[in-house]
Scaffold this motif. Structure first.
Motif, PDB file in Angstrom:
ATOM      1  N   THR A 161      -4.779   9.691  12.256  1.00  0.00           N
ATOM      2  CA  THR A 161      -3.545   9.897  12.993  1.00  0.00           C
ATOM      3  C   THR A 161      -3.414   8.792  14.027  1.00  0.00           C
ATOM      4  OG1 THR A 161      -3.699  12.276  12.703  1.00  0.00           O
ATOM      5  CG2 THR A 161      -2.268  11.500  14.475  1.00  0.00           C
ATOM      6  N   TYR A 162      -2.225   8.186  14.055  1.00  0.00           N
ATOM      7  CA  TYR A 162      -1.944   7.147  15.036  1.00  0.00           C
ATOM      8  C   TYR A 162      -0.473   7.220  15.407  1.00  0.00           C
ATOM      9  CZ  TYR A 162      -1.589   2.654  17.359  1.00  0.00           C
ATOM     10  OH  TYR A 162      -1.355   1.673  18.294  1.00  0.00           O
ATOM     11  N   GLN A 163      -0.195   7.311  16.698  1.00  0.00           N
ATOM     12  CA  GLN A 163       1.171   7.386  17.217  1.00  0.00           C
ATOM     13  C   GLN A 163       1.995   8.439  16.466  1.00  0.00           C
ATOM     14  OE1 GLN A 163       2.658   3.342  17.118  1.00  0.00           O
ATOM     15  NE2 GLN A 163       1.687   2.856  19.064  1.00  0.00           N
ATOM     16  N   ASP A 164       1.499   9.632  16.391  1.00  0.00           N
ATOM     17  CA  ASP A 164       2.193  10.773  15.786  1.00  0.00           C
ATOM     18  C   ASP A 164       2.470  10.619  14.295  1.00  0.00           C
ATOM     19  OD1 ASP A 164       2.280  12.050  18.296  1.00  0.00           O
ATOM     20  OD2 ASP A 164       4.117  10.980  18.817  1.00  0.00           O
ATOM     21  N   GLY A 165       1.722   9.751  13.627  1.00  0.00           N
ATOM     22  CA  GLY A 165       1.883   9.582  12.191  1.00  0.00           C
ATOM     23  C   GLY A 165       0.540   9.354  11.530  1.00  0.00           C
ATOM     24  N   GLU A 166       0.545   9.331  10.222  1.00  0.00           N
ATOM     25  CA  GLU A 166      -0.673   9.091   9.457  1.00  0.00           C
ATOM     26  C   GLU A 166      -0.705   7.638   8.986  1.00  0.00           C
ATOM     27  OE1 GLU A 166      -3.356  11.323   8.586  1.00  0.00           O
ATOM     28  OE2 GLU A 166      -2.415  12.285  10.320  1.00  0.00           O
ATOM     29  N   ILE A 167      -1.849   6.998   9.183  1.00  0.00           N
ATOM     30  CA  ILE A 167      -2.062   5.644   8.697  1.00  0.00           C
ATOM     31  C   ILE A 167      -3.356   5.641   7.883  1.00  0.00           C
ATOM     32  CG2 ILE A 167      -0.769   4.399  10.470  1.00  0.00           C
ATOM     33  CD1 ILE A 167      -4.474   4.455  10.717  1.00  0.00           C
ATOM     34  N   GLU A 168      -3.474   4.668   7.014  1.00  0.00           N
ATOM     35  CA  GLU A 168      -4.689   4.523   6.230  1.00  0.00           C
ATOM     36  C   GLU A 168      -5.566   3.464   6.884  1.00  0.00           C
ATOM     37  OE1 GLU A 168      -6.023   4.262   1.535  1.00  0.00           O
ATOM     38  OE2 GLU A 168      -3.932   3.896   2.088  1.00  0.00           O
ATOM     39  N   THR A 169      -6.858   3.727   6.974  1.00  0.00           N
ATOM     40  CA  THR A 169      -7.802   2.772   7.534  1.00  0.00           C
ATOM     41  C   THR A 169      -8.549   2.077   6.399  1.00  0.00           C
ATOM     42  OG1 THR A 169      -9.582   4.406   7.752  1.00  0.00           O
ATOM     43  CG2 THR A 169      -8.090   4.137   9.639  1.00  0.00           C
ATOM     44  N   PHE A 170      -8.910   0.825   6.648  1.00  0.00           N
ATOM     45  CA  PHE A 170      -9.599   0.007   5.659  1.00  0.00           C
ATOM     46  C   PHE A 170     -10.747  -0.735   6.338  1.00  0.00           C
ATOM     47  CE2 PHE A 170      -5.371   0.612   4.108  1.00  0.00           C
ATOM     48  CZ  PHE A 170      -5.479   0.655   2.724  1.00  0.00           C
ATOM     49  N   ALA A 171     -11.777  -1.072   5.575  1.00  0.00           N
ATOM     50  CA  ALA A 171     -12.898  -1.858   6.081  1.00  0.00           C
ATOM     51  C   ALA A 171     -13.262  -2.925   5.057  1.00  0.00           C
ATOM     52  CB  ALA A 171     -14.100  -0.975   6.357  1.00  0.00           C
ATOM     53  N   ARG A 172     -13.748  -4.035   5.584  1.00  0.00           N
ATOM     54  CA  ARG A 172     -14.251  -5.152   4.764  1.00  0.00           C
ATOM     55  C   ARG A 172     -15.547  -5.613   5.390  1.00  0.00           C
ATOM     56  NH1 ARG A 172     -14.526 -10.545   5.558  1.00  0.00           N
ATOM     57  NH2 ARG A 172     -14.396 -11.919   3.753  1.00  0.00           N
ATOM     58  N   PRO A 173     -16.660  -5.577   4.641  1.00  0.00           N
ATOM     59  CA  PRO A 173     -17.912  -6.062   5.204  1.00  0.00           C
ATOM     60  C   PRO A 173     -17.870  -7.570   5.409  1.00  0.00           C
ATOM     61  CG  PRO A 173     -18.230  -5.527   2.901  1.00  0.00           C
ATOM     62  CD  PRO A 173     -16.822  -5.108   3.270  1.00  0.00           C
ATOM     63  N   ARG A 174     -18.611  -8.030   6.368  1.00  0.00           N
ATOM     64  CA  ARG A 174     -18.724  -9.477   6.606  1.00  0.00           C
ATOM     65  C   ARG A 174     -19.101 -10.154   5.290  1.00  0.00           C
ATOM     66  NH1 ARG A 174     -21.873 -12.093  11.567  1.00  0.00           N
ATOM     67  NH2 ARG A 174     -21.497 -14.267  11.067  1.00  0.00           N
ATOM     68  N   GLY A 175     -18.409 -11.224   4.968  1.00  0.00           N
ATOM     69  CA  GLY A 175     -18.683 -11.927   3.721  1.00  0.00           C
ATOM     70  C   GLY A 175     -18.156 -11.200   2.493  1.00  0.00           C
ATOM     71  N   GLY A 176     -17.291 -10.191   2.732  1.00  0.00           N
ATOM     72  CA  GLY A 176     -16.726  -9.428   1.628  1.00  0.00           C
ATOM     73  C   GLY A 176     -16.069 -10.342   0.603  1.00  0.00           C
ATOM     74  N   VAL A 177     -16.185  -9.972  -0.623  1.00  0.00           N
ATOM     75  CA  VAL A 177     -15.680 -10.815  -1.703  1.00  0.00           C
ATOM     76  C   VAL A 177     -14.226 -10.481  -1.997  1.00  0.00           C
ATOM     77  CG1 VAL A 177     -16.008 -11.506  -4.105  1.00  0.00           C
ATOM     78  CG2 VAL A 177     -17.984 -10.915  -2.694  1.00  0.00           C
ATOM     79  N   PRO A 178     -13.321 -11.436  -1.753  1.00  0.00           N
ATOM     80  CA  PRO A 178     -11.913 -11.182  -2.070  1.00  0.00           C
ATOM     81  C   PRO A 178     -11.699 -11.164  -3.589  1.00  0.00           C
ATOM     82  CG  PRO A 178     -12.167 -13.311  -0.977  1.00  0.00           C
ATOM     83  CD  PRO A 178     -13.536 -12.710  -1.122  1.00  0.00           C
ATOM     84  N   ILE A 179     -10.672 -10.480  -3.991  1.00  0.00           N
ATOM     85  CA  ILE A 179     -10.289 -10.402  -5.399  1.00  0.00           C
ATOM     86  C   ILE A 179      -9.350 -11.562  -5.681  1.00  0.00           C
ATOM     87  CG2 ILE A 179      -9.064  -8.989  -7.102  1.00  0.00           C
ATOM     88  CD1 ILE A 179      -9.948  -6.549  -5.407  1.00  0.00           C
TER      89      ILE A 179
END
Length: 181
Positions: A161-179
């Motif tokens: 929950t953020y500012q009265d709404g729902e948001i999706e959270t994401f994480a990328r590890p250091r050195g994460g491999v982009p697609i």
């Protein structure tokens, strides 16, 4: 010209620190309904945009990272902003790490600039920062940004929950491999 943000370049883009004369472009961009559709939902006024503009300088000074202004290399046209920030949003999944973000002007949407800019920024972050990961938040209705996040190696960590709404959270590890694009 800001001397805090290092200049980064890609095949099509130049990423640089903000200068005082970037404010009018910044203000016009943030007054766009299309730009704000998934970021707060309403255009911001000039008075609201000035502190947001100044925030970009302060992030670099306090944390050693921040946002870059994105320009097309050939034309010098400003097309967006992207970078990392420490937002203190009170969202446990992201508050301990630099938060990635990208915003493109209406005329620059759909050209791959967000992905291209963020790849350069994340390569810089992986080489420079001592953070084990970066995070980001995206409105679940913003399919374009969810797609960009996936290309960059971000994976969903759930909803918050953020500012009265729902948001999706994401994480990328250091050195994460982009697609690949």
């Amino acid at each position: 010209m800001s001397h805090l943000a290092p200049e980064l370049t890609t095949e099509r883009l130049r990423l640089r620190g903000y200068a005082r004369d970037d404010f009018d472009w910044f203000d016009t961009t943030w007054q766009s309904e299309a730009v704000n559709r998934y970021i707060g939902g309403k255009p911001r006024t000039r008075a609201e945009n000035w502190p947001r503009f100044l925030l970009n300088f302060g992030q670099w000074e306090l944390f050693g990272y921040g946002y870059w202004l994105i320009e097309e290399r050939k034309s010098g046209t400003r097309v967006g902003i992207a970078g990392l920030m420490h937002a203190m949003r009170d969202i446990a999944a992201i508050d301990a790490y630099p938060e990635a973000g990208w915003v493109l002007a209406e005329t620059a949407a759909g050209k791959g600039y967000g992905t291209e800019a963020m790849r350069a920024i994340l390569a810089w972050a992986d080489a420079t920062l001592d953070a084990p990961q970066t995070g980001c938040i995206i409105d679940p209705g913003n399919a374009a940004s969810v797609n960009v996040a996936g290309k960059l190696g971000y994976r969903s960590t759930g909803m918050a929950t953020y500012q009265d709404g729902e948001i999706e959270t994401f994480a990328r590890p250091r050195g994460g491999v982009p697609i690949a694009s």
